[in-house]
Scaffold this active site. Structure first.
Site, mmCIF file in Angstrom:
data_model
loop_
_atom_site.group_PDB
_atom_site.id
_atom_site.type_symbol
_atom_site.label_atom_id
_atom_site.label_comp_id
_atom_site.label_asym_id
_atom_site.label_seq_id
_atom_site.Cartn_x
_atom_site.Cartn_y
_atom_site.Cartn_z
ATOM 1 N N ARG A 165 -27.503 -42.714 22.632
ATOM 2 C CA ARG A 165 -28.488 -41.583 23.234
ATOM 3 C C ARG A 165 -27.985 -40.302 22.444
ATOM 4 N NH1 ARG A 165 -28.265 -41.510 28.944
ATOM 5 N NH2 ARG A 165 -30.382 -42.676 28.963
ATOM 6 N N ASP B 127 -25.582 -46.645 38.644
ATOM 7 C CA ASP B 127 -25.542 -47.552 37.889
ATOM 8 C C ASP B 127 -24.503 -48.714 37.782
ATOM 9 O OD1 ASP B 127 -27.766 -46.303 36.969
ATOM 10 O OD2 ASP B 127 -26.727 -44.886 35.522
ATOM 11 N N ASP C 190 -22.102 -43.515 36.390
ATOM 12 C CA ASP C 190 -22.544 -42.278 36.774
ATOM 13 C C ASP C 190 -22.251 -41.769 38.095
ATOM 14 O OD1 ASP C 190 -23.650 -41.868 33.844
ATOM 15 O OD2 ASP C 190 -25.079 -43.107 34.642
ATOM 16 N N ASP D 298 -20.163 -44.294 26.291
ATOM 17 C CA ASP D 298 -20.704 -44.054 27.709
ATOM 18 C C ASP D 298 -20.366 -45.524 28.361
ATOM 19 O OD1 ASP D 298 -23.044 -44.892 29.532
ATOM 20 O OD2 ASP D 298 -23.070 -42.625 29.465
ATOM 21 N N ASP E 278 -21.463 -46.560 31.303
ATOM 22 C CA ASP E 278 -22.564 -46.635 32.287
ATOM 23 C C ASP E 278 -22.273 -46.180 33.593
ATOM 24 O OD1 ASP E 278 -23.419 -48.957 30.377
ATOM 25 O OD2 ASP E 278 -21.610 -50.123 31.217
ATOM 26 N N ASN F 131 -21.184 -38.419 33.511
ATOM 27 C CA ASN F 131 -21.156 -39.562 32.978
ATOM 28 C C ASN F 131 -19.698 -40.125 32.781
ATOM 29 O OD1 ASN F 131 -23.888 -39.617 31.693
ATOM 30 N ND2 ASN F 131 -23.288 -37.573 30.876
ATOM 31 N N GLU G 88 -25.805 -51.939 36.263
ATOM 32 C CA GLU G 88 -25.661 -51.809 34.599
ATOM 33 C C GLU G 88 -24.185 -52.008 34.159
ATOM 34 O OE1 GLU G 88 -26.688 -48.538 31.187
ATOM 35 O OE2 GLU G 88 -27.448 -47.934 33.272
#
Length: 175
Positions: free
Chosen positions: A23, A120, A107, A103, A105, A87, A123
């Site tokens: 991102r 998450d 959060d 990152d 995953d 994050n 994830e």
């Protein structure tokens, strides 16, 4: 380590463990920049996703990055209070191109009343297996979840009641 100058406008890039770009936040104005800590501000900026989608943030935000901790915090200023999005990821690095981090995953969303929710986990489990996160990284991340929860409950660092307000005032002066 290099760090951005106060008043400069930088890009923030997050990557995944496999090195792929995840991102990109187009514009963040630097309000504080040292080798250990960066505070930035932005408002209604464009965010690019790795799949080609893009979207615009909805409100002003103050971003807190640290070179010592495996997290960064975004304080989003909304009409009904400050919401935080934390994050879990590597400490930041900075080069002339952008502020960068990996990152991982997980959060934590923090609400104005300082209650929070871990997000998450599914994830994280998926990517942990797909990208083969080392055990050491997994250990650091779960320890960081505990550290963040402690900071939230103590209202420490970016969760200190006047932190976001102070830096938002500075942000308004640099716009």
């Amino acid at each position: 380590m290099k760090f951005p100058q106060i008043g400069s406008n930088i890009e923030v890039q997050s990557y995944k463990h496999n090195g792929h770009l995840h991102r990109v936040w187009e514009e963040t104005i630097i309000l504080k920049g040292t080798s250990q800590e960066i505070v930035g501000g932005n408002d209604r900026i464009i965010v690019h996703e790795s799949d080609g989608r893009q979207w615009r943030t909805r409100e002003p935000a103050i971003c807190y990055f640290t070179a010592k901790h495996w997290f960064n915090v975004i304080g989003m200023i909304r009409n009904d209070g400050i919401y935080y999005y934390c994050n879990l990821g590597t400490p930041f690095t900075y080069d002339d191109e952008a502020l960068k981090y990996i990152d991982y995953d997980l959060d934590i969303k923090v609400f104005p009343d300082m209650t929070y929710k871990l997000l998450d986990e599914d994830e994280f489990a998926l990517h942990k297996n797909q990208m083969k996160y080392p055990e050491e990284v997994e250990h650091i991340l779960w320890k960081t979840v505990d550290e963040l929860v402690s900071w939230i409950s103590q209202q420490k660092g970016p969760f200190e009641p006047a932190f976001i307000e102070y830096w938002y005032e500075r942000f308004l002066q640099h716009r």
